[in-house]
Design a protein around this motif. Structure first.
Motif, PDB file in Angstrom:
ATOM      1  N   LYS A 406      50.006  61.987  15.063  1.00 26.79           N
ATOM      2  CA  LYS A 406      50.831  60.786  15.017  1.00 26.79           C
ATOM      3  C   LYS A 406      50.115  59.582  14.405  1.00 26.79           C
ATOM      4  N   GLY A 407      48.803  59.639  14.302  1.00 28.27           N
ATOM      5  CA  GLY A 407      48.072  58.602  13.587  1.00 28.27           C
ATOM      6  C   GLY A 407      47.407  57.576  14.488  1.00 28.27           C
ATOM      7  N   GLY A 408      46.388  56.906  13.912  1.00 28.59           N
ATOM      8  CA  GLY A 408      45.625  55.920  14.653  1.00 28.59           C
ATOM      9  C   GLY A 408      46.437  54.717  15.085  1.00 28.59           C
ATOM     10  N   HIS A 409      47.426  54.328  14.279  1.00 27.53           N
ATOM     11  CA  HIS A 409      48.239  53.156  14.608  1.00 27.53           C
ATOM     12  C   HIS A 409      49.028  53.432  15.894  1.00 27.53           C
ATOM     13  N   TYR A 410      49.629  54.616  15.975  1.00 29.01           N
ATOM     14  CA  TYR A 410      50.346  55.017  17.183  1.00 29.01           C
ATOM     15  C   TYR A 410      49.393  55.067  18.367  1.00 29.01           C
ATOM     16  N   ASP A 411      48.220  55.678  18.179  1.00 24.14           N
ATOM     17  CA  ASP A 411      47.256  55.812  19.270  1.00 24.14           C
ATOM     18  C   ASP A 411      46.795  54.457  19.798  1.00 24.14           C
ATOM     19  N   HIS A 412      46.666  53.477  18.895  1.00 21.75           N
ATOM     20  CA  HIS A 412      46.200  52.157  19.322  1.00 21.75           C
ATOM     21  C   HIS A 412      47.248  51.482  20.209  1.00 21.75           C
ATOM     22  N   PHE A 413      48.515  51.609  19.830  1.00 16.33           N
ATOM     23  CA  PHE A 413      49.575  51.050  20.672  1.00 16.33           C
ATOM     24  C   PHE A 413      49.738  51.859  21.957  1.00 16.33           C
ATOM     25  N   ARG A 414      49.554  53.146  21.883  1.00 17.72           N
ATOM     26  CA  ARG A 414      49.628  53.972  23.092  1.00 17.72           C
ATOM     27  C   ARG A 414      48.551  53.532  24.080  1.00 17.72           C
ATOM     28  N   ASN A 415      47.351  53.264  23.583  1.00 20.59           N
ATOM     29  CA  ASN A 415      46.281  52.753  24.440  1.00 20.59           C
ATOM     30  C   ASN A 415      46.674  51.413  25.068  1.00 20.59           C
ATOM     31  N   PHE A 416      47.310  50.548  24.280  1.00 17.56           N
ATOM     32  CA  PHE A 416      47.743  49.230  24.751  1.00 17.56           C
ATOM     33  C   PHE A 416      48.774  49.358  25.874  1.00 17.56           C
ATOM     34  N   PHE A 417      49.813  50.145  25.645  1.00 13.73           N
ATOM     35  CA  PHE A 417      50.884  50.254  26.638  1.00 13.73           C
ATOM     36  C   PHE A 417      50.445  51.043  27.873  1.00 13.73           C
ATOM     37  N   THR A 418      49.589  52.045  27.680  1.00 19.00           N
ATOM     38  CA  THR A 418      49.047  52.772  28.833  1.00 19.00           C
ATOM     39  C   THR A 418      48.222  51.838  29.714  1.00 19.00           C
ATOM     40  N   SER A 419      47.461  50.949  29.085  1.00 16.51           N
ATOM     41  CA  SER A 419      46.652  49.987  29.831  1.00 16.51           C
ATOM     42  C   SER A 419      47.534  49.012  30.604  1.00 16.51           C
ATOM     43  N   ILE A 420      48.661  48.629  30.016  1.00 14.95           N
ATOM     44  CA  ILE A 420      49.599  47.741  30.715  1.00 14.95           C
ATOM     45  C   ILE A 420      50.141  48.435  31.967  1.00 14.95           C
ATOM     46  N   ARG A 421      50.527  49.690  31.818  1.00 20.48           N
ATOM     47  CA  ARG A 421      51.128  50.407  32.944  1.00 20.48           C
ATOM     48  C   ARG A 421      50.117  50.705  34.047  1.00 20.48           C
ATOM     49  N   SER A 422      48.873  50.943  33.667  1.00 23.83           N
ATOM     50  CA  SER A 422      47.856  51.346  34.650  1.00 23.83           C
ATOM     51  C   SER A 422      46.882  50.236  34.995  1.00 23.83           C
ATOM     52  N   ASN A 423      47.093  49.051  34.387  1.00 28.25           N
ATOM     53  CA  ASN A 423      46.134  47.944  34.533  1.00 28.25           C
ATOM     54  C   ASN A 423      44.733  48.427  34.166  1.00 28.25           C
ATOM     55  N   GLY A 424      44.678  49.185  33.098  1.00 30.92           N
ATOM     56  CA  GLY A 424      43.408  49.763  32.667  1.00 30.92           C
ATOM     57  C   GLY A 424      42.742  48.950  31.574  1.00 30.92           C
ATOM     58  N   LYS A 425      41.828  49.585  30.850  1.00 34.89           N
ATOM     59  CA  LYS A 425      41.067  48.907  29.812  1.00 34.89           C
ATOM     60  C   LYS A 425      41.553  49.338  28.428  1.00 34.89           C
ATOM     61  N   VAL A 426      41.644  48.360  27.544  1.00 33.71           N
ATOM     62  CA  VAL A 426      41.983  48.673  26.155  1.00 33.71           C
ATOM     63  C   VAL A 426      40.705  48.972  25.391  1.00 33.71           C
ATOM     64  N   ILE A 427      40.857  49.613  24.261  1.00 31.25           N
ATOM     65  CA  ILE A 427      39.695  49.992  23.470  1.00 31.25           C
ATOM     66  C   ILE A 427      39.131  48.811  22.679  1.00 31.25           C
ATOM     67  N   GLN A 428      39.951  47.762  22.475  1.00 37.05           N
ATOM     68  CA  GLN A 428      39.521  46.624  21.659  1.00 37.05           C
ATOM     69  C   GLN A 428      39.963  45.323  22.335  1.00 37.05           C
ATOM     70  N   ASP A 429      39.206  44.916  23.356  1.00 36.63           N
ATOM     71  CA  ASP A 429      39.542  43.701  24.096  1.00 36.63           C
ATOM     72  C   ASP A 429      39.072  42.460  23.347  1.00 36.63           C
ATOM     73  N   PRO A 430      39.353  41.245  23.850  1.00 38.80           N
ATOM     74  CA  PRO A 430      38.991  40.031  23.107  1.00 38.80           C
ATOM     75  C   PRO A 430      37.499  39.885  22.798  1.00 38.80           C
ATOM     76  N   LYS A 431      36.624  40.331  23.700  1.00 38.26           N
ATOM     77  CA  LYS A 431      35.189  40.245  23.388  1.00 38.26           C
ATOM     78  C   LYS A 431      34.850  41.141  22.212  1.00 38.26           C
ATOM     79  N   PHE A 432      35.370  42.351  22.242  1.00 37.41           N
ATOM     80  CA  PHE A 432      35.155  43.262  21.120  1.00 37.41           C
ATOM     81  C   PHE A 432      35.766  42.670  19.850  1.00 37.41           C
ATOM     82  N   GLY A 433      36.958  42.101  19.985  1.00 38.64           N
ATOM     83  CA  GLY A 433      37.646  41.523  18.830  1.00 38.64           C
ATOM     84  C   GLY A 433      36.893  40.362  18.225  1.00 38.64           C
ATOM     85  N   LEU A 434      36.275  39.531  19.077  1.00 41.86           N
ATOM     86  CA  LEU A 434      35.517  38.398  18.560  1.00 41.86           C
ATOM     87  C   LEU A 434      34.246  38.860  17.859  1.00 41.86           C
TER      88      LEU A 434
END
Length: 463
Positions: A406-434
């Motif tokens: 399904k591709g990296g773009h799908y996987d990145h959003f899947r990680n985002f929404f899974t983290s929302i549902r589970s209150n988990g960690k995203v792969i690219q948080d603001p510290k990583f982004g900065l």
């Protein structure tokens, strides 16, 4: 680098585990060329209307549309609103996602809605920080397109807002969650290339569209475009459609090739080798061809220094962008180590391991007598610098995503929404982004100053 990342460890792991399951390639003969298939399983989930994650898109341009299309492939996600400063894009949003979605020119109306759980921020770079902080403070989860910030000093406010709000904030370098990145990280940590000594990244383009000369709709005027709001805190200038629709070409609104392209590479690099980033940059380049009013270079070359850390040796990185590549275009991202090289893409990873020649050849022996040449050869042979085992671990192996990936773009959003549902960690948080954005922005800083610049990658500050 730790002892596990040695050639001996790598060979041992490869010999004990089948290539289909191991993070290591086969014990290859020098002429071997093996291809293996990567895999990722997805579980389909059904969600009721009450369990859906309702999202809104803020910035309905090119990337915003691609982001939303990827997001809506994830189970249990619904788009309920879209925001843009050009009315034609609001019409396009309804055309794509239904006449019943709410549309507005004012992002604050989106943030005030109680039925929105998360927002995708795909605006020009100079609006990222303002809207991201406002969205987090309004209790929305945030997916913010890269680069997370336009300027170094903006990142800490997003980090603070995310912590205080307790909401999820994912930065959008879409390849970050890909199979290619995941496999590359495994291979690097297993010692596939030894100690990293260099990164080689390039992106060549040969089209007006690739050089950001995007089309301008014929109905663009002061009625259809809210140009004053678009300017935000940027200098006030008269209405100019090119500045609105081709904003990447201007320092007032974008971040040039560094913020658009370097930041993807830094995201992958820092993830794969578990690094905070470089500590020095030296940039050069210029505006060579696309002299269309833009004030950012179309050719850029930047050299970076990475310091030694617990996860990697000190190394250098070379980033090159050319928007007038007569070769026709192309790109590459390659980690080069003491024992091999690894080329990384979202859908594939290739490791090439060659035999390191440690004995002199005819080139250097030619200046000695035949008798002395034989003595030198005998001395090197006695040292056994090139054992048979060093040849057994050479060759090329490519890991590829399956055709139905399904591709990296799908996987990145899947990680985002899974983290929302589970209150988990995203792969690219603001510290990583900065850290990724900061490293990229060093190129602009050095180019502007015409001198090297230093950066503290841990504290995320210019030195």
């Amino acid at each position: 680098m730790s002892k596990k990342n040695s050639r001996r460890s790598f060979i041992k792991r490869a010999s004990l585990t089948s290539a289909a399951l191991s993070t290591s390639p086969f014990l290859l003969a020098a002429s071997s060329n093996n291809r293996l298939i990567l895999s990722r399983s997805y579980t389909h989930q059904e969600f009721s209307a009450n369990d859906q994650i309702n999202i809104a898109l803020i910035g309905t341009g090119i990337q915003g549309i691609f982001d939303t299309q990827a997001a809506l492939q994830v189970d249990g996600v619904k788009l309920v609103a879209a925001c843009d400063l050009y009315t034609g894009r609001l019409e396009r949003a309804k055309e794509l996602w239904g006449q019943d979605i709410f549309v507005t020119r004012d992002y604050r109306e989106v943030l005030n809605r109680k039925d929105i759980d998360a927002v995708i921020i795909a605006t020009p770079d100079h609006w990222h920080q303002t809207i991201a902080v406002a969205a987090l403070n309004a209790g929305k989860h945030v997916y913010c397109e890269k680069p997370m910030v336009q300027n170094f000093n903006e990142g800490q406010e997003i980090i603070k807002a995310q912590i205080n709000s307790g909401k999820i904030c994912q930065v959008g370098s879409q390849g970050m969650s890909s199979l290619g990145n995941e496999k590359a990280k495994q291979l690097y940590e297993d010692g596939a290339i030894g100690d990293i000594v260099m990164l080689d990244m390039y992106n060549d383009r040969y089209s007006a569209e690739g050089a950001w000369q995007y089309p301008i709709p014929p109905d663009a005027n002061t009625n259809t475009v809210d140009f004053d709001t678009f300017l935000g805190n940027a200098p006030k200038v008269p209405f100019e459609p090119k500045r609105f629709f081709r904003w990447r070409n201007y320092q007032d609104y974008g971040t040039g090739v560094a913020g658009d392209l370097f930041v993807h590479a830094f995201s992958t690099l820092n993830y794969v080798i578990s690094s905070h980033g470089p500590n020095r940059a030296l940039a050069t380049g210029g505006l060579r061809y696309w002299k269309d009013g833009r004030d950012v270079p179309d050719v850029s070359i930047t050299l970076y220094d990475y310091p030694k850390t617990e996860t990697h040796a000190p190394f250098n990185a070379a980033f090159r962008i050319n928007f007038i590549a007569g070769s026709g275009g192309g790109g590459g991202f390659k980690l080069i180590g003491t024992e091999g090289e690894m080329e990384i893409g979202q859908n594939s990873v290739t490791v090439n391991r060659s035999k390191l020649s440690m004995t002199p050849s005819g080139y250097s022996l030619i200046s000695f007598t035949e008798e002395m040449q034989q003595k030198i050869k005998n001395e090197y042979a006695a040292k056994n610098l090139e054992p048979r085992s060093s040849s057994l671990s050479t060759g090329t192996t490519t890991w590829e995503a399956p055709s139905d990936y399904k591709g990296g773009h799908y996987d990145h959003f899947r990680n985002f929404f899974t983290s929302i549902r589970s209150n988990g960690k995203v792969i690219q948080d603001p510290k990583f982004g900065l850290r990724a954005a900061g490293a990229a922005l060093l190129a602009n800083e050095s180019y502007s100053r015409k001198q090297p610049v230093n950066w503290n990658p841990t504290e995320m500050k210019l030195m």
